[in-house]
Design a protein around this motif. Structure first.
Motif, PDB file in Angstrom:
ATOM      1  N   ASP A  95      18.110   7.939  -4.455  1.00 40.96           N
ATOM      2  CA  ASP A  95      19.497   8.222  -4.095  1.00 40.96           C
ATOM      3  C   ASP A  95      20.233   8.530  -5.390  1.00 40.96           C
ATOM      4  N   ASP A  96      20.454   9.812  -5.655  1.00 41.10           N
ATOM      5  CA  ASP A  96      21.107  10.203  -6.906  1.00 41.10           C
ATOM      6  C   ASP A  96      22.587   9.838  -6.920  1.00 41.10           C
ATOM      7  N   GLU A  97      23.208   9.783  -5.741  1.00 37.82           N
ATOM      8  CA  GLU A  97      24.620   9.393  -5.684  1.00 37.82           C
ATOM      9  C   GLU A  97      24.824   7.939  -6.101  1.00 37.82           C
ATOM     10  N   ALA A  98      23.921   7.071  -5.655  1.00 39.15           N
ATOM     11  CA  ALA A  98      24.016   5.642  -5.969  1.00 39.15           C
ATOM     12  C   ALA A  98      23.188   5.268  -7.198  1.00 39.15           C
ATOM     13  N   SER A  99      22.521   6.235  -7.817  1.00 42.07           N
ATOM     14  CA  SER A  99      21.654   5.989  -8.982  1.00 42.07           C
ATOM     15  C   SER A  99      20.637   4.895  -8.673  1.00 42.07           C
ATOM     16  N   LYS A 100      19.846   5.133  -7.614  1.00 38.97           N
ATOM     17  CA  LYS A 100      18.938   4.102  -7.137  1.00 38.97           C
ATOM     18  C   LYS A 100      17.615   4.714  -6.683  1.00 38.97           C
ATOM     19  N   VAL A 101      16.531   4.001  -6.950  1.00 37.61           N
ATOM     20  CA  VAL A 101      15.203   4.351  -6.465  1.00 37.61           C
ATOM     21  C   VAL A 101      14.654   3.133  -5.727  1.00 37.61           C
ATOM     22  N   VAL A 102      14.063   3.367  -4.538  1.00 36.61           N
ATOM     23  CA  VAL A 102      13.515   2.278  -3.732  1.00 36.61           C
ATOM     24  C   VAL A 102      12.038   2.557  -3.461  1.00 36.61           C
ATOM     25  N   LEU A 103      11.189   1.606  -3.818  1.00 36.35           N
ATOM     26  CA  LEU A 103       9.765   1.657  -3.500  1.00 36.35           C
ATOM     27  C   LEU A 103       9.567   0.815  -2.247  1.00 36.35           C
ATOM     28  N   VAL A 104       9.154   1.444  -1.164  1.00 36.65           N
ATOM     29  CA  VAL A 104       8.956   0.772   0.120  1.00 36.65           C
ATOM     30  C   VAL A 104       7.460   0.604   0.339  1.00 36.65           C
ATOM     31  N   VAL A 105       7.037  -0.629   0.640  1.00 32.84           N
ATOM     32  CA  VAL A 105       5.629  -0.913   0.894  1.00 32.84           C
ATOM     33  C   VAL A 105       5.529  -1.710   2.195  1.00 32.84           C
ATOM     34  N   ILE A 106       4.590  -1.296   3.039  1.00 30.45           N
ATOM     35  CA  ILE A 106       4.283  -2.051   4.249  1.00 30.45           C
ATOM     36  C   ILE A 106       2.838  -2.513   4.135  1.00 30.45           C
ATOM     37  N   MET A 107       2.638  -3.821   4.226  1.00 31.66           N
ATOM     38  CA  MET A 107       1.297  -4.410   4.198  1.00 31.66           C
ATOM     39  C   MET A 107       0.923  -4.755   5.631  1.00 31.66           C
ATOM     40  N   HIS A 108      -0.112  -4.108   6.147  1.00 29.50           N
ATOM     41  CA  HIS A 108      -0.615  -4.398   7.487  1.00 29.50           C
ATOM     42  C   HIS A 108      -1.695  -5.471   7.339  1.00 29.50           C
ATOM     43  N   GLN A 109      -1.360  -6.707   7.720  1.00 33.78           N
ATOM     44  CA  GLN A 109      -2.283  -7.836   7.617  1.00 33.78           C
ATOM     45  C   GLN A 109      -3.127  -7.864   8.884  1.00 33.78           C
ATOM     46  N   LYS A 110      -4.455  -7.823   8.732  1.00 38.75           N
ATOM     47  CA  LYS A 110      -5.349  -7.736   9.885  1.00 38.75           C
ATOM     48  C   LYS A 110      -6.109  -9.032  10.056  1.00 38.75           C
ATOM     49  N   GLY A 111      -6.080  -9.571  11.271  1.00 34.32           N
ATOM     50  CA  GLY A 111      -6.828 -10.777  11.580  1.00 34.32           C
ATOM     51  C   GLY A 111      -6.057 -12.040  11.247  1.00 34.32           C
ATOM     52  N   ARG A 112      -6.620 -13.142  11.662  1.00 35.95           N
ATOM     53  CA  ARG A 112      -5.968 -14.449  11.487  1.00 35.95           C
ATOM     54  C   ARG A 112      -6.677 -15.341  10.475  1.00 35.95           C
ATOM     55  N   CYS A 113      -7.426 -14.767   9.563  1.00 34.75           N
ATOM     56  CA  CYS A 113      -8.104 -15.562   8.538  1.00 34.75           C
ATOM     57  C   CYS A 113      -7.056 -16.247   7.658  1.00 34.75           C
ATOM     58  N   ARG A 114      -7.417 -17.407   7.139  1.00 34.34           N
ATOM     59  CA  ARG A 114      -6.523 -18.124   6.229  1.00 34.34           C
ATOM     60  C   ARG A 114      -6.921 -17.770   4.795  1.00 34.34           C
ATOM     61  N   MET A 115      -6.592 -16.547   4.432  1.00 35.45           N
ATOM     62  CA  MET A 115      -6.966 -16.038   3.118  1.00 35.45           C
ATOM     63  C   MET A 115      -5.763 -15.325   2.513  1.00 35.45           C
ATOM     64  N   LEU A 116      -5.523 -15.579   1.234  1.00 32.43           N
ATOM     65  CA  LEU A 116      -4.450 -14.888   0.530  1.00 32.43           C
ATOM     66  C   LEU A 116      -4.970 -13.540   0.059  1.00 32.43           C
ATOM     67  N   ILE A 117      -4.209 -12.501   0.347  1.00 31.38           N
ATOM     68  CA  ILE A 117      -4.538 -11.162  -0.116  1.00 31.38           C
ATOM     69  C   ILE A 117      -3.396 -10.708  -1.013  1.00 31.38           C
ATOM     70  N   ARG A 118      -3.741 -10.306  -2.212  1.00 34.94           N
ATOM     71  CA  ARG A 118      -2.733  -9.858  -3.177  1.00 34.94           C
ATOM     72  C   ARG A 118      -3.191  -8.520  -3.760  1.00 34.94           C
ATOM     73  N   LYS A 119      -2.260  -7.593  -3.871  1.00 33.05           N
ATOM     74  CA  LYS A 119      -2.601  -6.268  -4.410  1.00 33.05           C
ATOM     75  C   LYS A 119      -1.424  -5.716  -5.182  1.00 33.05           C
ATOM     76  N   ASP A 120      -1.729  -5.073  -6.283  1.00 30.33           N
ATOM     77  CA  ASP A 120      -0.714  -4.331  -7.033  1.00 30.33           C
ATOM     78  C   ASP A 120      -0.665  -2.918  -6.475  1.00 30.33           C
ATOM     79  N   ILE A 121       0.510  -2.463  -6.109  1.00 30.58           N
ATOM     80  CA  ILE A 121       0.725  -1.099  -5.649  1.00 30.58           C
ATOM     81  C   ILE A 121       1.325  -0.326  -6.816  1.00 30.58           C
ATOM     82  N   TRP A 122       0.677   0.753  -7.228  1.00 30.57           N
ATOM     83  CA  TRP A 122       1.148   1.580  -8.341  1.00 30.57           C
ATOM     84  C   TRP A 122       1.351   2.997  -7.842  1.00 30.57           C
ATOM     85  N   VAL A 123       2.514   3.577  -8.108  1.00 31.95           N
ATOM     86  CA  VAL A 123       2.783   4.973  -7.769  1.00 31.95           C
ATOM     87  C   VAL A 123       3.395   5.670  -8.985  1.00 31.95           C
TER      88      VAL A 123
END
Length: 144
Positions: A95-123
């Motif tokens: 948004d150049d008017e507001a001088s803002k950049v937004v990185l939107v990420v959606i993590m689709h978590q699959k299954g009911r395992c009790r496991m922590l999933i962590r990932k770095d998203i780089w663009v």
């Protein structure tokens, strides 16, 4: 309508007239030797100095294939959730008017395992002025 489009429309509807989709490239391969230091905010990598300040090297010698930092900026954010596996969608809005950049990420978590999933998203995005505010909007979506 794809899931990310529906989420983005609901999150950004007040700003949608001003926000424009930003062309971006996945920078995960180039940044595979680095992890985001501060998981509470977006890493904004404009040069070697900001890379050293906002990302920690992993057990690699150095990243390969970094974009031309005079033309591009790398954005990184750490996403954490749970489940048996996960997939990700991302988009970048500017948004150049507001001088803002937004990185939107959606993590689709699959299954009911009790496991922590962590990932770095780089663009990689076209460079923008240094005084722009950079934020992220992370959504966790549970998929059966």
């Amino acid at each position: 309508m794809p899931f990310i489009a529906a989420v983005l429309l609901s999150l950004l509807s007040p700003l949608k007239a001003q926000m424009i989709a930003q062309n971006y490239e996945d920078a995960s391969a180039a940044m595979s030797c680095w992890t985001v230091i501060n998981d509470d905010k977006v890493a904004v990598i404009r040069d070697g100095q900001s890379l050293a300040a906002q990302a920690r090297p992993l057990n690699c010698k150095s990243p390969t294939g970094l974009p031309d930092m005079s033309q591009r900026t790398i954005l990184g954010v750490q996403v954490s959730g749970g489940g048996c596996s996960a997939s990700y969608e991302q988009a970048v809005y500017r948004d150049d008017e507001a001088s803002k950049v937004v990185l939107v990420v959606i993590m689709h978590q699959k299954g009911r395992c009790r496991m922590l999933i962590r990932k770095d998203i780089w663009v990689s995005v076209p460079s923008f002025p240094a005084d722009y505010e950079v934020t992220s909007n992370i959504t966790l979506d549970q998929v059966e």
